[in-house]
Design a protein around this motif. Sequence first.
Motif, PDB file in Angstrom:
ATOM      1  N   ARG A 151       0.818  -1.295   0.029  1.00  0.00           N
ATOM      2  CA  ARG A 151      -0.032   0.151   0.140  1.00  0.00           C
ATOM      3  C   ARG A 151       1.002   1.182   0.192  1.00  0.00           C
ATOM      4  O   ARG A 151       0.592   2.163  -0.611  1.00  0.00           O
ATOM      5  N   LEU A 152       1.869   1.359   0.913  1.00  0.00           N
ATOM      6  CA  LEU A 152       2.751   2.581   0.853  1.00  0.00           C
ATOM      7  C   LEU A 152       3.460   2.604  -0.176  1.00  0.00           C
ATOM      8  O   LEU A 152       3.883   3.823  -0.823  1.00  0.00           O
ATOM      9  N   ARG A 153       3.790   1.710  -1.406  1.00  0.00           N
ATOM     10  CA  ARG A 153       4.805   1.738  -2.358  1.00  0.00           C
ATOM     11  C   ARG A 153       3.765   1.966  -3.486  1.00  0.00           C
ATOM     12  O   ARG A 153       4.389   2.324  -4.790  1.00  0.00           O
ATOM     13  N   HIS A 184       1.949   4.640  -4.468  1.00  0.00           N
ATOM     14  CA  HIS A 184       2.054   5.948  -4.681  1.00  0.00           C
ATOM     15  C   HIS A 184       3.384   6.452  -4.233  1.00  0.00           C
ATOM     16  O   HIS A 184       3.940   5.927  -3.277  1.00  0.00           O
ATOM     17  N   PHE A 185       3.908   7.584  -4.796  1.00  0.00           N
ATOM     18  CA  PHE A 185       4.999   8.279  -4.189  1.00  0.00           C
ATOM     19  C   PHE A 185       4.710   9.020  -3.091  1.00  0.00           C
ATOM     20  O   PHE A 185       3.606   9.631  -2.973  1.00  0.00           O
ATOM     21  N   GLU A 186       5.410   8.841  -1.902  1.00  0.00           N
ATOM     22  CA  GLU A 186       5.386   9.487  -0.772  1.00  0.00           C
ATOM     23  C   GLU A 186       6.312  10.647  -0.590  1.00  0.00           C
ATOM     24  O   GLU A 186       7.602  10.358  -0.617  1.00  0.00           O
ATOM     25  N   LYS A 187       5.911  11.806  -0.481  1.00  0.00           N
ATOM     26  CA  LYS A 187       6.670  12.952  -0.287  1.00  0.00           C
ATOM     27  C   LYS A 187       7.563  12.714   1.103  1.00  0.00           C
ATOM     28  O   LYS A 187       6.910  12.410   1.877  1.00  0.00           O
ATOM     29  N   GLU A 241       5.758  13.795   4.280  1.00  0.00           N
ATOM     30  CA  GLU A 241       4.699  12.963   4.505  1.00  0.00           C
ATOM     31  C   GLU A 241       5.324  11.547   5.216  1.00  0.00           C
ATOM     32  O   GLU A 241       4.810  11.092   6.126  1.00  0.00           O
ATOM     33  N   LYS A 242       6.390  11.104   4.670  1.00  0.00           N
ATOM     34  CA  LYS A 242       7.230   9.849   5.282  1.00  0.00           C
ATOM     35  C   LYS A 242       7.656  10.283   6.774  1.00  0.00           C
ATOM     36  O   LYS A 242       7.346   9.482   7.676  1.00  0.00           O
ATOM     37  N   ARG A 264       4.607  10.159   8.947  1.00  0.00           N
ATOM     38  CA  ARG A 264       3.880   8.805   8.993  1.00  0.00           C
ATOM     39  C   ARG A 264       4.766   8.264  10.308  1.00  0.00           C
ATOM     40  O   ARG A 264       4.411   7.703  11.057  1.00  0.00           O
ATOM     41  N   GLU A 265       6.289   8.242   9.815  1.00  0.00           N
ATOM     42  CA  GLU A 265       7.058   7.448  10.806  1.00  0.00           C
ATOM     43  C   GLU A 265       7.146   7.997  12.089  1.00  0.00           C
ATOM     44  O   GLU A 265       7.059   7.359  13.191  1.00  0.00           O
TER      45      GLU A 265
END
Length: 78
Positions: free
Chosen positions: A31-33, A35-38, A41-42, A45-46
């Motif tokens: 799910r995380l991969r 779409h590109f995650e800015k 945003e990463k 989330r972390e």
Amino acid sequence: MQVLVRDNNVEQALRVLKKKLQREGVFREMRLREHFEKPSEKRTREKADAVRRARKLMRKKLEREGAVAVSPSKKGQR
């Protein structure tokens, strides 16, 4: 990862495989991969994941020490 199919029971083998994949976090990773995650945003989330893990760890620690009462429905799950 390997799952044995016993007595031609493919449905049961699929359930076991899905459970193993879920435990390993493969579905979440997919799910995380998707779409590109800015980078911002990463980081967000972390940080949220780290806070969630810390709270869970503290809650378990307090339960072990007896400081927090465990609800009766949770006791039966152990």
